[in-house]
Design a protein around this motif. Structure first.
Motif, PDB file in Angstrom:
ATOM      1  N   ALA A  70       0.836  -1.206   0.000  1.00  0.00           N
ATOM      2  CA  ALA A  70       0.000   0.000   0.000  1.00  0.00           C
ATOM      3  C   ALA A  70       0.869   1.254   0.000  1.00  0.00           C
ATOM      4  O   ALA A  70       0.565   2.226  -0.699  1.00  0.00           O
ATOM      5  N   PHE A  71       1.950   1.239   0.772  1.00  0.00           N
ATOM      6  CA  PHE A  71       2.861   2.386   0.799  1.00  0.00           C
ATOM      7  C   PHE A  71       3.471   2.617  -0.588  1.00  0.00           C
ATOM      8  O   PHE A  71       3.510   3.746  -1.082  1.00  0.00           O
ATOM      9  N   LEU A  72       3.923   1.548  -1.223  1.00  0.00           N
ATOM     10  CA  LEU A  72       4.534   1.672  -2.551  1.00  0.00           C
ATOM     11  C   LEU A  72       3.511   2.126  -3.591  1.00  0.00           C
ATOM     12  O   LEU A  72       3.813   2.952  -4.456  1.00  0.00           O
ATOM     13  N   ALA A  73       2.295   1.583  -3.520  1.00  0.00           N
ATOM     14  CA  ALA A  73       1.252   1.975  -4.469  1.00  0.00           C
ATOM     15  C   ALA A  73       0.873   3.445  -4.275  1.00  0.00           C
ATOM     16  O   ALA A  73       0.715   4.180  -5.254  1.00  0.00           O
ATOM     17  N   ASP A  74       0.729   3.867  -3.023  1.00  0.00           N
ATOM     18  CA  ASP A  74       0.404   5.270  -2.752  1.00  0.00           C
ATOM     19  C   ASP A  74       1.515   6.209  -3.209  1.00  0.00           C
ATOM     20  O   ASP A  74       1.257   7.337  -3.623  1.00  0.00           O
ATOM     21  N   SER A  75       2.749   5.752  -3.142  1.00  0.00           N
ATOM     22  CA  SER A  75       3.885   6.578  -3.565  1.00  0.00           C
ATOM     23  C   SER A  75       3.799   6.936  -5.042  1.00  0.00           C
ATOM     24  O   SER A  75       4.293   7.980  -5.464  1.00  0.00           O
ATOM     25  N   ALA A  76       3.162   6.076  -5.831  1.00  0.00           N
ATOM     26  CA  ALA A  76       3.012   6.352  -7.263  1.00  0.00           C
ATOM     27  C   ALA A  76       2.094   7.557  -7.501  1.00  0.00           C
ATOM     28  O   ALA A  76       2.113   8.147  -8.571  1.00  0.00           O
ATOM     29  N   PHE A  77       1.297   7.920  -6.507  1.00  0.00           N
ATOM     30  CA  PHE A  77       0.349   9.029  -6.634  1.00  0.00           C
ATOM     31  C   PHE A  77       0.753  10.236  -5.787  1.00  0.00           C
ATOM     32  O   PHE A  77      -0.054  11.111  -5.536  1.00  0.00           O
ATOM     33  N   ARG A  78       1.999  10.280  -5.359  1.00  0.00           N
ATOM     34  CA  ARG A  78       2.453  11.338  -4.463  1.00  0.00           C
ATOM     35  C   ARG A  78       2.290  12.726  -5.073  1.00  0.00           C
ATOM     36  O   ARG A  78       1.887  13.661  -4.404  1.00  0.00           O
ATOM     37  N   TYR A  79       2.618  12.891  -6.329  1.00  0.00           N
ATOM     38  CA  TYR A  79       2.543  14.215  -6.972  1.00  0.00           C
ATOM     39  C   TYR A  79       1.431  14.252  -8.009  1.00  0.00           C
ATOM     40  O   TYR A  79       1.587  14.832  -9.070  1.00  0.00           O
ATOM     41  N   PHE A  80       0.297  13.671  -7.683  1.00  0.00           N
ATOM     42  CA  PHE A  80      -0.826  13.603  -8.608  1.00  0.00           C
ATOM     43  C   PHE A  80      -1.462  14.984  -8.719  1.00  0.00           C
ATOM     44  O   PHE A  80      -1.870  15.576  -7.730  1.00  0.00           O
ATOM     45  N   ASP A  81      -1.536  15.501  -9.930  1.00  0.00           N
ATOM     46  CA  ASP A  81      -2.100  16.828 -10.145  1.00  0.00           C
ATOM     47  C   ASP A  81      -3.078  16.811 -11.318  1.00  0.00           C
ATOM     48  O   ASP A  81      -3.326  15.757 -11.921  1.00  0.00           O
ATOM     49  N   TYR A  82      -3.617  17.971 -11.621  1.00  0.00           N
ATOM     50  CA  TYR A  82      -4.616  18.083 -12.682  1.00  0.00           C
ATOM     51  C   TYR A  82      -4.052  17.629 -14.025  1.00  0.00           C
ATOM     52  O   TYR A  82      -4.741  16.970 -14.794  1.00  0.00           O
ATOM     53  N   SER A  84      -1.689  15.402 -14.607  1.00  0.00           N
ATOM     54  CA  SER A  84      -1.628  13.938 -14.593  1.00  0.00           C
ATOM     55  C   SER A  84      -3.010  13.357 -14.847  1.00  0.00           C
ATOM     56  O   SER A  84      -3.175  12.431 -15.650  1.00  0.00           O
ATOM     57  N   LEU A  85      -3.998  13.898 -14.138  1.00  0.00           N
ATOM     58  CA  LEU A  85      -5.364  13.407 -14.280  1.00  0.00           C
ATOM     59  C   LEU A  85      -5.862  13.574 -15.710  1.00  0.00           C
ATOM     60  O   LEU A  85      -6.438  12.647 -16.285  1.00  0.00           O
ATOM     61  N   ALA A  86      -5.647  14.733 -16.292  1.00  0.00           N
ATOM     62  CA  ALA A  86      -6.127  14.983 -17.654  1.00  0.00           C
ATOM     63  C   ALA A  86      -5.505  14.001 -18.648  1.00  0.00           C
ATOM     64  O   ALA A  86      -6.204  13.446 -19.507  1.00  0.00           O
ATOM     65  N   HIS A  87      -4.218  13.763 -18.518  1.00  0.00           N
ATOM     66  CA  HIS A  87      -3.552  12.825 -19.428  1.00  0.00           C
ATOM     67  C   HIS A  87      -4.001  11.388 -19.192  1.00  0.00           C
ATOM     68  O   HIS A  87      -4.139  10.613 -20.136  1.00  0.00           O
ATOM     69  N   LEU A  88      -4.224  11.024 -17.940  1.00  0.00           N
ATOM     70  CA  LEU A  88      -4.681   9.664 -17.647  1.00  0.00           C
ATOM     71  C   LEU A  88      -6.143   9.466 -18.046  1.00  0.00           C
ATOM     72  O   LEU A  88      -6.512   8.369 -18.476  1.00  0.00           O
ATOM     73  N   CYS A  89      -6.962  10.505 -17.939  1.00  0.00           N
ATOM     74  CA  CYS A  89      -8.337  10.402 -18.432  1.00  0.00           C
ATOM     75  C   CYS A  89      -8.332  10.160 -19.942  1.00  0.00           C
ATOM     76  O   CYS A  89      -9.107   9.353 -20.456  1.00  0.00           O
ATOM     77  N   ALA A  90      -7.440  10.862 -20.639  1.00  0.00           N
ATOM     78  CA  ALA A  90      -7.337  10.690 -22.091  1.00  0.00           C
ATOM     79  C   ALA A  90      -6.874   9.279 -22.453  1.00  0.00           C
ATOM     80  O   ALA A  90      -7.268   8.741 -23.491  1.00  0.00           O
ATOM     81  N   GLY A  91      -6.088   8.671 -21.603  1.00  0.00           N
ATOM     82  CA  GLY A  91      -5.585   7.330 -21.871  1.00  0.00           C
ATOM     83  C   GLY A  91      -6.287   6.232 -21.095  1.00  0.00           C
ATOM     84  O   GLY A  91      -5.841   5.086 -21.083  1.00  0.00           O
ATOM     85  N   SER A 117     -12.780  21.342 -12.938  1.00  0.00           N
ATOM     86  CA  SER A 117     -12.063  22.319 -13.744  1.00  0.00           C
ATOM     87  C   SER A 117     -10.691  22.584 -13.121  1.00  0.00           C
ATOM     88  O   SER A 117     -10.460  22.295 -11.951  1.00  0.00           O
ATOM     89  N   TYR A 118      -9.820  23.136 -13.911  1.00  0.00           N
ATOM     90  CA  TYR A 118      -8.449  23.413 -13.487  1.00  0.00           C
ATOM     91  C   TYR A 118      -8.423  24.580 -12.506  1.00  0.00           C
ATOM     92  O   TYR A 118      -9.070  25.600 -12.713  1.00  0.00           O
ATOM     93  N   ASP A 119      -7.671  24.413 -11.427  1.00  0.00           N
ATOM     94  CA  ASP A 119      -7.492  25.471 -10.432  1.00  0.00           C
ATOM     95  C   ASP A 119      -6.013  25.855 -10.431  1.00  0.00           C
ATOM     96  O   ASP A 119      -5.182  25.102  -9.922  1.00  0.00           O
ATOM     97  N   SER A 120      -5.698  27.002 -10.992  1.00  0.00           N
ATOM     98  CA  SER A 120      -4.292  27.412 -11.092  1.00  0.00           C
ATOM     99  C   SER A 120      -3.663  27.675  -9.727  1.00  0.00           C
ATOM    100  O   SER A 120      -2.456  27.605  -9.572  1.00  0.00           O
ATOM    101  N   GLN A 121      -4.476  27.978  -8.721  1.00  0.00           N
ATOM    102  CA  GLN A 121      -3.953  28.222  -7.377  1.00  0.00           C
ATOM    103  C   GLN A 121      -3.533  26.932  -6.682  1.00  0.00           C
ATOM    104  O   GLN A 121      -2.655  26.943  -5.822  1.00  0.00           O
ATOM    105  N   ASN A 122      -4.187  25.834  -7.037  1.00  0.00           N
ATOM    106  CA  ASN A 122      -3.875  24.547  -6.419  1.00  0.00           C
ATOM    107  C   ASN A 122      -4.145  23.421  -7.414  1.00  0.00           C
ATOM    108  O   ASN A 122      -5.220  22.822  -7.410  1.00  0.00           O
ATOM    109  N   PRO A 123      -3.162  23.095  -8.269  1.00  0.00           N
ATOM    110  CA  PRO A 123      -3.385  22.059  -9.272  1.00  0.00           C
ATOM    111  C   PRO A 123      -3.289  20.630  -8.716  1.00  0.00           C
ATOM    112  O   PRO A 123      -3.682  19.682  -9.383  1.00  0.00           O
ATOM    113  N   PHE A 124      -2.779  20.467  -7.491  1.00  0.00           N
ATOM    114  CA  PHE A 124      -2.633  19.126  -6.935  1.00  0.00           C
ATOM    115  C   PHE A 124      -3.973  18.562  -6.504  1.00  0.00           C
ATOM    116  O   PHE A 124      -4.826  19.270  -5.984  1.00  0.00           O
TER     117      PHE A 124
END
Length: 134
Positions: A70-82, A84-91, A117-124
């Motif tokens: 679980a720790f290793l899997a969660d580490s893959a999402f440590r810097y998950f931002d908008y 990343s999400l947009a590109h993963l939604c596309a794929g 929607s994208y929030d430029s103040q907090n994209p994470f």
């Protein structure tokens, strides 16, 4: 944004397997669940998810092995931002569609874009960590 890992860095990163097979299983389940919740029109196929979890012996991951995975899997999402999400939604269809390359059939693809929607103040985008077992 494309559904091709050759031109979509985030998709290519999601395709790279983790060294720990238990962590890989948890990461796939978390990624499919995240995309079903955060991508517009996407939905999780619960029968396919159950089949995947049975095939990968998800229920056999217990105790300390589960916590480490679980720790290793969660580490893959440590810097998950908008972004990343947009590109993963596309794929999403490439990863989890009927002919998915990561886990076929887990996700019924939607419109390939984030619900929010994208929030430029907090994209994470904070994702809840996987529950630890004691």
């Amino acid at each position: 944004m494309t559904g091709d890992p050759a031109t979509n860095y985030y998709l290519a990163q999601a395709m790279k397997p983790l060294a720990n097979p238990d962590a890989q299983t948890l990461r796939v389940v978390k990624l499919a669940n995240t995309l079903s919740n955060l991508c517009s029109g996407a939905s999780l196929d619960k029968k396919a998810l159950y089949a995947y979890m049975t095939e990968t012996r998800f229920a056999d991951i217990k105790g300390n092995a589960y916590n480490e995975a679980a720790f290793l899997a969660d580490s893959a999402f440590r810097y998950f931002d908008y972004r990343s999400l947009a590109h993963l939604c596309a794929g999403g269809a490439y990863l989890f569609g009927p002919k998915g390359h990561l886990a076929p059939g887990l996700l019924k693809a939607g419109r390939s874009k984030p619900k929010m929607s994208y929030d430029s103040q907090n994209p994470f985008i904070p994702l809840p960590p996987l529950a630890r077992k004691s």
